[in-house]
Design a protein around this motif. Structure first.
Motif, mmCIF file in Angstrom:
data_model
loop_
_atom_site.group_PDB
_atom_site.id
_atom_site.type_symbol
_atom_site.label_atom_id
_atom_site.label_comp_id
_atom_site.label_asym_id
_atom_site.label_seq_id
_atom_site.Cartn_x
_atom_site.Cartn_y
_atom_site.Cartn_z
ATOM 1 N N ILE A 116 34.732 41.224 25.797
ATOM 2 C CA ILE A 116 34.860 40.401 26.992
ATOM 3 C C ILE A 116 35.571 41.218 28.056
ATOM 4 O O ILE A 116 36.607 41.848 27.786
ATOM 5 C CB ILE A 116 35.625 39.100 26.693
ATOM 6 N N GLY A 117 35.040 41.205 29.250
ATOM 7 C CA GLY A 117 35.621 41.990 30.329
ATOM 8 C C GLY A 117 35.730 41.211 31.617
ATOM 9 O O GLY A 117 35.168 40.121 31.784
ATOM 10 N N LEU A 118 36.507 41.797 32.545
ATOM 11 C CA LEU A 118 36.681 41.264 33.890
ATOM 12 C C LEU A 118 36.491 42.404 34.881
ATOM 13 O O LEU A 118 36.517 43.578 34.503
ATOM 14 C CB LEU A 118 38.081 40.654 34.070
ATOM 15 N N LEU A 119 36.315 42.041 36.134
ATOM 16 C CA LEU A 119 36.294 43.017 37.216
ATOM 17 C C LEU A 119 37.577 42.895 37.998
ATOM 18 O O LEU A 119 37.989 41.790 38.378
ATOM 19 C CB LEU A 119 35.091 42.801 38.137
ATOM 20 N N CYS A 120 38.229 44.035 38.214
ATOM 21 C CA CYS A 120 39.461 44.014 39.006
ATOM 22 C C CYS A 120 39.152 43.460 40.389
ATOM 23 O O CYS A 120 38.235 43.947 41.068
ATOM 24 C CB CYS A 120 40.043 45.421 39.109
ATOM 25 N N PRO A 121 39.903 42.456 40.843
ATOM 26 C CA PRO A 121 39.628 41.873 42.170
ATOM 27 C C PRO A 121 39.955 42.807 43.320
ATOM 28 O O PRO A 121 39.606 42.512 44.454
ATOM 29 C CB PRO A 121 40.522 40.627 42.188
ATOM 30 N N VAL A 122 40.636 43.940 43.030
ATOM 31 C CA VAL A 122 41.012 44.864 44.093
ATOM 32 C C VAL A 122 40.001 46.001 44.220
ATOM 33 O O VAL A 122 39.515 46.296 45.311
ATOM 34 C CB VAL A 122 42.422 45.436 43.845
ATOM 35 N N CYS A 123 39.653 46.633 43.061
ATOM 36 C CA CYS A 123 38.791 47.823 43.119
ATOM 37 C C CYS A 123 37.483 47.656 42.361
ATOM 38 O O CYS A 123 36.706 48.612 42.273
ATOM 39 C CB CYS A 123 39.543 49.033 42.575
ATOM 40 N N ASP A 124 37.213 46.484 41.790
ATOM 41 C CA ASP A 124 35.987 46.210 41.045
ATOM 42 C C ASP A 124 35.841 47.063 39.796
ATOM 43 O O ASP A 124 34.738 47.218 39.259
ATOM 44 C CB ASP A 124 34.738 46.410 41.927
ATOM 45 N N ALA A 125 36.966 47.629 39.288
ATOM 46 C CA ALA A 125 36.897 48.391 38.047
ATOM 47 C C ALA A 125 36.733 47.429 36.871
ATOM 48 O O ALA A 125 37.260 46.308 36.869
ATOM 49 C CB ALA A 125 38.158 49.232 37.875
ATOM 50 N N GLN A 126 35.996 47.875 35.842
ATOM 51 C CA GLN A 126 35.788 47.037 34.673
ATOM 52 C C GLN A 126 37.051 47.046 33.812
ATOM 53 O O GLN A 126 37.606 48.093 33.492
ATOM 54 C CB GLN A 126 34.602 47.544 33.866
ATOM 55 N N VAL A 127 37.506 45.856 33.456
ATOM 56 C CA VAL A 127 38.699 45.685 32.633
ATOM 57 C C VAL A 127 38.256 45.054 31.310
ATOM 58 O O VAL A 127 37.772 43.908 31.292
ATOM 59 C CB VAL A 127 39.746 44.795 33.339
ATOM 60 N N ASP A 128 38.415 45.786 30.218
ATOM 61 C CA ASP A 128 38.106 45.251 28.892
ATOM 62 C C ASP A 128 39.316 44.491 28.377
ATOM 63 O O ASP A 128 40.411 45.063 28.208
ATOM 64 C CB ASP A 128 37.747 46.385 27.931
ATOM 65 N N LEU A 129 39.145 43.208 28.166
ATOM 66 C CA LEU A 129 40.263 42.378 27.727
ATOM 67 C C LEU A 129 40.540 42.628 26.244
ATOM 68 O O LEU A 129 39.616 42.771 25.435
ATOM 69 C CB LEU A 129 39.950 40.904 27.949
ATOM 70 N N PRO A 130 41.832 42.671 25.857
ATOM 71 C CA PRO A 130 42.166 42.797 24.435
ATOM 72 C C PRO A 130 41.858 41.508 23.688
ATOM 73 O O PRO A 130 41.426 40.510 24.281
ATOM 74 C CB PRO A 130 43.667 43.108 24.456
ATOM 75 N N MET A 131 42.131 41.515 22.390
ATOM 76 C CA MET A 131 41.812 40.346 21.569
ATOM 77 C C MET A 131 42.557 39.109 22.035
ATOM 78 O O MET A 131 42.058 37.998 21.950
ATOM 79 C CB MET A 131 42.142 40.648 20.097
ATOM 80 N N GLY A 132 43.765 39.281 22.535
ATOM 81 C CA GLY A 132 44.554 38.129 22.983
ATOM 82 C C GLY A 132 44.178 37.608 24.344
ATOM 83 O O GLY A 132 44.805 36.666 24.837
#
Length: 577
Positions: free
Chosen positions: A90-106
């Protein structure tokens, strides 16, 4: 345990002016624009409130890294490494630079807390007279003092209770207003596994901070030391990495500065060129409009001139018609109604008038035509320094005035001539576009015409070329507007490429003539003893074989002999050896 640690402010102090490490020094969330609340540090070093991150729409990605994911979080340090395999991440996009952020298990709450941002928010709140700060113990009342030993913000009631307890009686208490000049007032960082314990130790094996309970538990066999003892080694490694990054920052800033300078220069250049284009266009439009007005004025003058000519011709023809009708009506009335004597008496006047009317010269066609053409591609000179195109042409080619030269051609060689087109006044047309028709027909084989080529020179002249295949007489037709031009059709005599020799190609006129003294050679050679011809090795001999008729040395050559130059044609006798 001693905690005489040195702050890592020296790391940040080396950054260029106006640059911050990640979001350090910032206190407001880039999404909600409010003060940070439980700020989380993303792998791209941008900080966002936990609540704001939870409101972002996640997406699913395929993680081929397995347990080696680069996701930075506190919770992940206690999770077991997973084998490398394709896993749903599961990932998110940084709202500042649109970099992909892979969320940890928590999830979002397992991301690293930005304690620098927490400290900056507290400082910002202090500078605002403590507005928004609540007691760390009761979480209800406004903060009044801070325990420097416990690093806790306390209200008045909790502060009194803090002093009454034996353990905390001698803790240093500082008024809230005295903390405004401090650079750090952050809360103690507690262990995520043992919330009652503060992170004071560092596990070298796991490369992460741990608490006292972690050391005696999960990290029992791992080399651990106080953070104050290992900070210099790890700080120096960060400094070295920063030292290698700073040149890139300076180079990028310089590149951006150059881009800004170039962008500014580009804008100025574009504005200057746009001004030049505008000036040129306005001048060109003005010149074209002026040329347009001249053309319209010229066209109006042509219309008036032609209409005046037509009106004059019309008036003359109408007057002549009236005179004709008068003569005809009077004569018919005289012949039908007059007596013999009346006819004879009036005959002289009537005959004189009718003869005079019959002698009047008039044209049955209009004296002018409607041949007015606009030629947009013809140059019309310059107007205000601009090259202008477009002319009005009223000339009409007159086939009777066109002329071309006539020449004798040779077979298998390209023959050409130039047709010069003129109008009825004998003036050169000065333009092309006329319908020119050319035909080249052999006199004996009219069913085998020679294909001509017509090239329009666009100046009233036409280059016409053709290649006759065989010698003979050819008829050349040149027509303009389906009418023969002056001299057309004309005859062209085509000769062979080389004029044949009437004599003999030989080495000695004396020998070839059978030894006759009177035989003469066209080369002009003589021999002693009164012989008129040339001979082997004698005076006048050319020294090599030659034609007896003209003296040419080459066997395949054009004969240049003309009768009467050296001897009468009857005296030329040749005998082939």
């Amino acid at each position: 345990m001693s905690e005489n640690r040195k702050p890592l402010l020296g790391i940040v102090s080396k950054l260029p002016s106006g640059t911050a490490l990640g979001n350090s020094g910032k206190t407001h969330c880039p999404l909600c624009f409010g003060l940070f609340k439980a700020p989380r540090l993303l792998p791209c070093l941008h900080t966002v409130c936990t609540t704001c991150l939870e409101q972002l729409e996640p997406f699913s990605v395929v993680d081929i890294r397995g347990g080696d994911s680069d996701t930075s979080s506190e919770g992940s340090i206690f999770q077991e490494l997973k084998p490398r395999s394709l896993q749903s991440q599961i990932g998110l996009l940084c709202p500042v630079c649109d970099a992909q952020v892979d969320l940890p298990m928590g999830g979002v709450k397992a991301l690293t807390i930005d304690h620098l941002a927490v400290n900056d928010v507290m400082l910002e709140s202090l500078r605002g007279e403590g507005q928004g700060l609540v007691c760390d113990l009761c979480n209800d009342r406004e903060v009044e003092k801070r325990c420097q030993t416990c690093k806790a913000n306390l209200c008045h009631f909790c502060c009194q209770a803090h002093r009454r307890q034996k353990k905390t009686t001698y803790h240093t208490m500082v008024d809230l207003k005295d903390l405004k000049s401090y650079s750090r007032i952050g809360k103690p960082i507690l262990c995520p596994v043992h919330p009652a314990e503060e992170l004071r130790l560092f596990c070298e094996f796991c490369d992460r901070p741990v608490c006292r309970d972690c050391v005696v538990g999960e990290h029992r066999e791992h080399p651990c030391d106080f953070t104050s003892n290992v900070i210099h080694k790890h700080g120096d490694s960060v400094r070295e990495l920063l030292k290698g990054t700073q040149p890139h920052v300076e180079a990028l800033e310089e590149a951006l500065a150059q881009i800004n300078v170039m962008n500014s220069a580009l804008q100025k250049r574009v504005e200057a060129v746009a001004a030049d284009v505008q000036t040129f266009s306005e001048g060109y439009i003005k010149a074209i409009e002026e040329h347009r007005d001249k053309l319209l004025k010229q066209l109006e003058d042509i219309r008036i001139q032609k209409e005046n000519s037509l009106q004059l011709q019309k008036a003359q023809l109408e007057q002549l018609l009236a005179d004709m009708r008068t003569g005809v009506e009077f004569t018919e009335h005289l012949l039908t109604s007059g007596s013999d004597l009346e006819i004879l008496i009036t005959k002289g006047v009537v005959v004189e008038r009718l003869k005079k009317l019959n002698k009047v010269q008039y044209s049955a066609r209009p004296g002018v035509n409607d041949k007015i053409r606009f030629c947009p591609q013809e140059k019309a000179g310059q107007c205000h320094g601009y090259e202008i195109y477009g002319t009005i042409n009223t000339k009409e080619v007159d086939p009777a005035k066109c002329a071309f030269p006539i020449d004798i051609e040779k077979a298998k060689q390209t023959a050409s001539f130039t047709l010069l087109c003129k109008d009825a006044a004998g003036e050169i047309m000065g333009r092309g576009g006329d319908n020119i028709q050319v035909a080249v027909l052999p006199k004996d084989k009219k069913d085998s015409p020679v294909r001509p080529m017509v090239q329009d020179n666009k100046d009233g002249t036409y280059y016409i070329s053709y290649t006759p295949k065989e010698p003979g007489v050819y008829t050349v037709w040149v027509c303009v507007k389906e009418q023969h031009v002056q001299g057309s059709p004309f005859t062209v005599t085509v000769r062979r490429k080389h004029r044949p020799h009437p004599g003999v190609f030989h080495c000695c006129t004396f020998c070839s003539s059978g030894g006759q003294k009177t035989a003469r050679c066209a080369c002009g050679g003589t021999m002693p003893g009164g012989y008129l011809g040339c001979g082997h090795g004698h005076k006048g001999h050319p020294g090599r074989p030659h034609w007896s008729c003209c003296g040419k040395f080459n066997e395949k050559s054009e004969c240049t002999w003309t009768g009467g130059q050296s001897a009468p044609r009857s005296l030329l006798r040749t005998v082939a050896l």
